[in-house]
Design a protein around this motif. Sequence first.
Motif, PDB file in Angstrom:
ATOM      1  N   LEU A 162       0.816  -1.093  -0.019  1.00 22.45           N
ATOM      2  CA  LEU A 162       0.140   0.074  -0.028  1.00 22.45           C
ATOM      3  C   LEU A 162       0.911   1.206  -0.034  1.00 22.45           C
ATOM      4  O   LEU A 162       0.185   2.185  -0.429  1.00 22.45           O
ATOM      5  CB  LEU A 162      -0.866  -0.120   1.160  1.00 22.45           C
ATOM      6  CG  LEU A 162      -2.083  -0.772   1.192  1.00 22.45           C
ATOM      7  CD1 LEU A 162      -3.111  -0.713   2.615  1.00 22.45           C
ATOM      8  CD2 LEU A 162      -3.124  -0.398  -0.034  1.00 22.45           C
ATOM      9  N   TYR A 184      -3.743   3.739  -2.956  1.00 20.48           N
ATOM     10  CA  TYR A 184      -4.831   3.293  -2.015  1.00 20.48           C
ATOM     11  C   TYR A 184      -5.849   4.161  -2.491  1.00 20.48           C
ATOM     12  O   TYR A 184      -5.720   5.203  -3.263  1.00 20.48           O
ATOM     13  CB  TYR A 184      -4.423   3.120  -0.449  1.00 20.48           C
ATOM     14  CG  TYR A 184      -4.086   4.739  -0.212  1.00 20.48           C
ATOM     15  CD1 TYR A 184      -5.197   5.797   0.377  1.00 20.48           C
ATOM     16  CD2 TYR A 184      -2.618   5.116  -0.233  1.00 20.48           C
ATOM     17  CE1 TYR A 184      -4.542   7.026   0.937  1.00 20.48           C
ATOM     18  CE2 TYR A 184      -2.165   6.446   0.092  1.00 20.48           C
ATOM     19  CZ  TYR A 184      -3.312   7.271   0.480  1.00 20.48           C
ATOM     20  OH  TYR A 184      -2.844   8.695   1.072  1.00 20.48           O
ATOM     21  N   LYS A 203      -6.522  -3.837  -5.311  1.00 19.23           N
ATOM     22  CA  LYS A 203      -5.655  -4.478  -4.273  1.00 19.23           C
ATOM     23  C   LYS A 203      -6.422  -5.440  -3.248  1.00 19.23           C
ATOM     24  O   LYS A 203      -5.414  -6.315  -2.695  1.00 19.23           O
ATOM     25  CB  LYS A 203      -5.601  -3.150  -3.251  1.00 19.23           C
ATOM     26  CG  LYS A 203      -4.970  -1.922  -3.567  1.00 19.23           C
ATOM     27  CD  LYS A 203      -3.482  -1.828  -3.797  1.00 19.23           C
ATOM     28  CE  LYS A 203      -2.773  -0.916  -4.462  1.00 19.23           C
ATOM     29  NZ  LYS A 203      -1.532  -0.980  -4.557  1.00 19.23           N
ATOM     30  N   ASN A 261      -8.071  -5.632   3.630  1.00 16.85           N
ATOM     31  CA  ASN A 261      -7.998  -4.528   2.534  1.00 16.85           C
ATOM     32  C   ASN A 261      -8.779  -3.315   2.780  1.00 16.85           C
ATOM     33  O   ASN A 261      -8.118  -2.333   2.635  1.00 16.85           O
ATOM     34  CB  ASN A 261      -8.587  -5.160   1.314  1.00 16.85           C
ATOM     35  CG  ASN A 261      -8.452  -4.297  -0.101  1.00 16.85           C
ATOM     36  OD1 ASN A 261      -7.756  -3.349  -0.205  1.00 16.85           O
ATOM     37  ND2 ASN A 261      -9.434  -4.644  -0.881  1.00 16.85           N
ATOM     38  N   GLN A 265      -6.539   0.216   3.785  1.00 17.05           N
ATOM     39  CA  GLN A 265      -6.664   1.486   2.988  1.00 17.05           C
ATOM     40  C   GLN A 265      -7.171   2.561   3.478  1.00 17.05           C
ATOM     41  O   GLN A 265      -6.945   3.791   3.547  1.00 17.05           O
ATOM     42  CB  GLN A 265      -7.617   0.948   1.737  1.00 17.05           C
ATOM     43  CG  GLN A 265      -6.931  -0.095   1.097  1.00 17.05           C
ATOM     44  CD  GLN A 265      -7.324  -0.067  -0.738  1.00 17.05           C
ATOM     45  OE1 GLN A 265      -7.303   1.008  -1.118  1.00 17.05           O
ATOM     46  NE2 GLN A 265      -7.585  -0.964  -1.297  1.00 17.05           N
ATOM     47  N   ASN A 268      -4.445   4.205   5.721  1.00 18.05           N
ATOM     48  CA  ASN A 268      -3.744   4.856   4.967  1.00 18.05           C
ATOM     49  C   ASN A 268      -4.328   6.480   4.959  1.00 18.05           C
ATOM     50  O   ASN A 268      -3.674   7.536   5.008  1.00 18.05           O
ATOM     51  CB  ASN A 268      -3.538   4.270   3.952  1.00 18.05           C
ATOM     52  CG  ASN A 268      -2.190   3.309   3.962  1.00 18.05           C
ATOM     53  OD1 ASN A 268      -1.899   2.890   4.913  1.00 18.05           O
ATOM     54  ND2 ASN A 268      -1.351   2.993   2.984  1.00 18.05           N
TER      55      ASN A 268
END
Length: 321
Positions: A162, A184, A203, A261, A265, A268
């Motif tokens: 990521l 991301y 992703k 996932n 994300q 982030n």
Amino acid sequence: MATMAQLCCSPLSGHYFLINTSSLSTTRLGNSTISNTNSLQCSKNKSHTPCAAAAGGDSGGIGRSNGGGGGGGGGGGGEDSESGGGGSGFGPIGALLNGWRARVAADPQFPFKVLMEEIVGVSACLVGDMASRANFGLDELDFVFSTLVVGSILNFLLMYILAPTLSSSAQTLPAIFANCPTSYMFEPGPYTLLNRLGTFVYKGALFGAAGFAAGFVGTAISNGLIKTRKKMDPNFETPNKPPPTILNAATWAVQLGLSSNFRYQTLNGIEFLLAKGLSPNFFKTSVVVLRCLNNVLGGMSFVAMARLTGSQVVGKEKADS
């Protein structure tokens, strides 16, 4: 001046050229001597300076051409050495190190995030995992150990996949995801909701593949260690049946492709916003807290997923079945 005219029209040793005085260009034709009679008219000109200058220009041009050819060879060698240097790493390890440097260059906080993920994050994941099991997981330590091994590998992979790099803007995803964010789904930029969902799907596929590979390796390692322990101590018995390698790996793939996932994300995106508004010390504190909560939630969700797929069955449930 006649000498200068002769130099103008004389071929170099070992090289034969056709000198065209009308265009002041030199053409190499190989190892056969070809003369242009029009060039001999230089010596008959009353004004010899232009002809001498042309000769000097062509001679210098020839010299520069040869020198330039050597320079070109040097440049080619430079490109070869550069490409050789880039590809002369240590295979996957070299690629991993190059990727690490690219991520650190794009985000100086990346090493700290990885450290927190491996130390605090994995510990929090274990707490969440054990808290979701009967007797705080003390009767399922074999399952807990398997989670520890696989989780340590996967947490690093999730961070690595990521993390943005300096070349993220130049990277392109497969054709169907060409307009999607490359790092991301909450990456800043003029992306539509469909583009961001595309990144989530892409992703998720990567995470699923990484989850299956790491789950397979980690489960095989933990099961292998248990078998080794049994050989060393014939009286040793595990309280539960060892998880099937393929089924447990598939469970990890689903866990990473869906739960991890979305969580990573989102994390982030939150950290990107916090980095802009908080001081470095407050930002690092927030990273620790957020990653603790994220991994506790991840550990609990994996236990639920393992129960759902049947990859980890406790002793009582096995006896009842």
